[in-house]
Design an enzyme around this catalytic site. Structure first.
Site, PDB file in Angstrom:
ATOM      1  N   ASN A   1       0.865  -1.182   0.000  1.00  0.00           N
ATOM      2  CA  ASN A   1       0.000   0.000   0.000  1.00  0.00           C
ATOM      3  C   ASN A   1       0.903   1.234   0.000  1.00  0.00           C
ATOM      4  O   ASN A   1       1.491   1.568   1.019  1.00  0.00           O
ATOM      5  CB  ASN A   1      -0.898  -0.031   1.250  1.00  0.00           C
ATOM      6  N   TRP A   2       0.978   1.878  -1.162  1.00  0.00           N
ATOM      7  CA  TRP A   2       1.897   3.023  -1.296  1.00  0.00           C
ATOM      8  C   TRP A   2       1.352   4.274  -0.619  1.00  0.00           C
ATOM      9  O   TRP A   2       2.061   5.289  -0.523  1.00  0.00           O
ATOM     10  CB  TRP A   2       2.169   3.307  -2.777  1.00  0.00           C
ATOM     11  N   LYS A   3       0.087   4.240  -0.205  1.00  0.00           N
ATOM     12  CA  LYS A   3      -0.556   5.421   0.398  1.00  0.00           C
ATOM     13  C   LYS A   3      -0.375   6.624  -0.543  1.00  0.00           C
ATOM     14  O   LYS A   3      -0.473   6.460  -1.749  1.00  0.00           O
ATOM     15  CB  LYS A   3      -0.026   5.651   1.821  1.00  0.00           C
TER      16      LYS A   3
ATOM     17  N   GLU B   1      -6.672   4.655   8.172  1.00  0.00           N
ATOM     18  CA  GLU B   1      -6.484   6.078   7.854  1.00  0.00           C
ATOM     19  C   GLU B   1      -7.759   6.669   7.246  1.00  0.00           C
ATOM     20  O   GLU B   1      -8.093   7.826   7.498  1.00  0.00           O
ATOM     21  CB  GLU B   1      -5.272   6.241   6.918  1.00  0.00           C
TER      22      GLU B   1
ATOM     23  N   GLY C   1       3.043  -1.103   4.264  1.00  0.00           N
ATOM     24  CA  GLY C   1       3.007   0.319   3.950  1.00  0.00           C
ATOM     25  C   GLY C   1       4.397   0.828   3.601  1.00  0.00           C
ATOM     26  O   GLY C   1       4.907   0.622   2.501  1.00  0.00           O
ATOM     27  N   GLY C   2       5.043   1.468   4.566  1.00  0.00           N
ATOM     28  CA  GLY C   2       6.327   2.126   4.330  1.00  0.00           C
ATOM     29  C   GLY C   2       7.352   1.265   3.606  1.00  0.00           C
ATOM     30  O   GLY C   2       8.033   1.725   2.676  1.00  0.00           O
TER      31      GLY C   2
HETATM   32  P1  13P Z   1       3.262   0.468   7.671  1.00  0.00           P
HETATM   33  O1  13P Z   1       3.767  -0.801   7.039  1.00  0.00           O
HETATM   34  O2  13P Z   1       3.981   1.696   7.171  1.00  0.00           O
HETATM   35  O3  13P Z   1       3.221   0.369   9.156  1.00  0.00           O
HETATM   36  O4  13P Z   1       1.749   0.662   7.162  1.00  0.00           O
HETATM   37  C1  13P Z   1       0.856  -0.402   7.275  1.00  0.00           C
HETATM   38  C2  13P Z   1      -0.367  -0.066   6.520  1.00  0.00           C
HETATM   39  O5  13P Z   1      -1.139   0.794   6.888  1.00  0.00           O
HETATM   40  C3  13P Z   1      -0.633  -0.811   5.277  1.00  0.00           C
HETATM   41  O6  13P Z   1      -1.921  -0.594   4.808  1.00  0.00           O
END
Ligand code: 13P
Length: 252
Positions: free
Chosen positions: A10-12, A99, A235-236
């Site tokens: 998930n690149w957000k 989020e 995520g990150g």
């Molecule tokens: P992180 O891996 O940055 O903690 O984020 C997790 C996330 O929200 C994936 O959807």
């Protein structure tokens, strides 16, 4: 046949430019080539879906979206419908990421409507659930997670529920560097699996329940060795192709 693990990035709201998004997609294809035992998915920001889809073309890496609107069209400025995503080659869509729930006020009912709309528009919803640190400290983790599942899957037939992906993402582990321990994660995944079994019987064993929250190359293998963890929502660490590739290998 054993169910295949799924590792999703998930690149957000990253990276900042189209060129960087295309480069990251190409690097992910290279870094995950040959990991045929694991399903791999990248979930870029909506404006980059077309170009990232083109960069993934011919590879085994699938394309996902981060959000959708439940309606098919209409006067919803700034929103994107499932049919639009489907036509871009999107196969999966996140629904109810914490989020979205926390920063954008998505209610449980809205999340449920999004899950149903995703199925209607031939997308696989990834329903995200998870407790805050406060809720964990109060001992209500299971109640919170099962409530989110119940409302997220409300009104769906058994066969449709069975085609949903669940992601358990404890809010306190997201972006904090502090992952749930494998034991903590497995305990909640077991609760989720038992609940799913009450809804869909043995199909619960086919459903994939991903863990998300500070997954990185160093902790991925031990998390995914747990019996009820069927992959990761990253995520990150998904913004760096080599590390993401290492997480995919850890799942395989
Ligand atoms: P992180 O891996 O940055 O903690 O984020 C997790 C996330 O929200 C994936 O959807």
């Amino acid at each position: 046949m054993a169910k295949r693990k799924l590792v999703a990035g998930n690149w957000k709201m990253n990276p900042p430019t189209l060129g960087k998004a295309e480069a990251l997609a190409r690097a992910v294809v290279e870094a995950t080539r040959g990991d045929a035992a694991v399903d791999v998915l990248v979930i870029p920001p909506a404006p980059f879906l077309g170009a990232v889809g083109a960069a993934l073309h011919g590879s085994a890496v699938a394309l996902g979206a981060q959000n959708l609107h439940p309606d098919r069209g209409g006067a919803y400025t700034g929103e994107v419908a499932g049919s639009m995503l489907h036509d871009l080659g999107v196969r999966y869509v996140l629904c109810g990421h914490s989020e979205r729930r926390q920063l954008f006020g998505e209610s449980p009912a809205l999340v449920g409507a999004k899950v149903a709309a995703a199925h209607r528009d031939r997308l696989v919803p990834i329903l995200c659930v998870g407790e805050t640190l406060d809720e964990r400290d109060q001992g209500v983790t299971d109640t919170v997670v099962l409530g989110q599942l119940e409302q997220g899957l409300a009104g769906l037939d058994t066969a449709v529920i069975a085609e949903t992906v669940i992601a358990y993402e404890p809010v306190w582990a997201i972006g904090t560097g502090r992952n749930a321990t494998p034991e903590q994660a497995q305990a909640v995944h077991r609760v989720i699996r038992d609940w799913l079994r009450r809804q869909v019987g043995d199909l619960a064993d086919e459903l994939r329940v991903l863990y998300g929250g500070s997954v990185k190359p160093a902790n991925a293998a031990e998390l995914m060795a747990e019996p009820d963890i069927d992959g990761a929502l990253v995520g990150g660490a998904s913004l760096e192709a080599a590390g993401f590739g290492a997480i995919v290998r850890a799942a395989g």
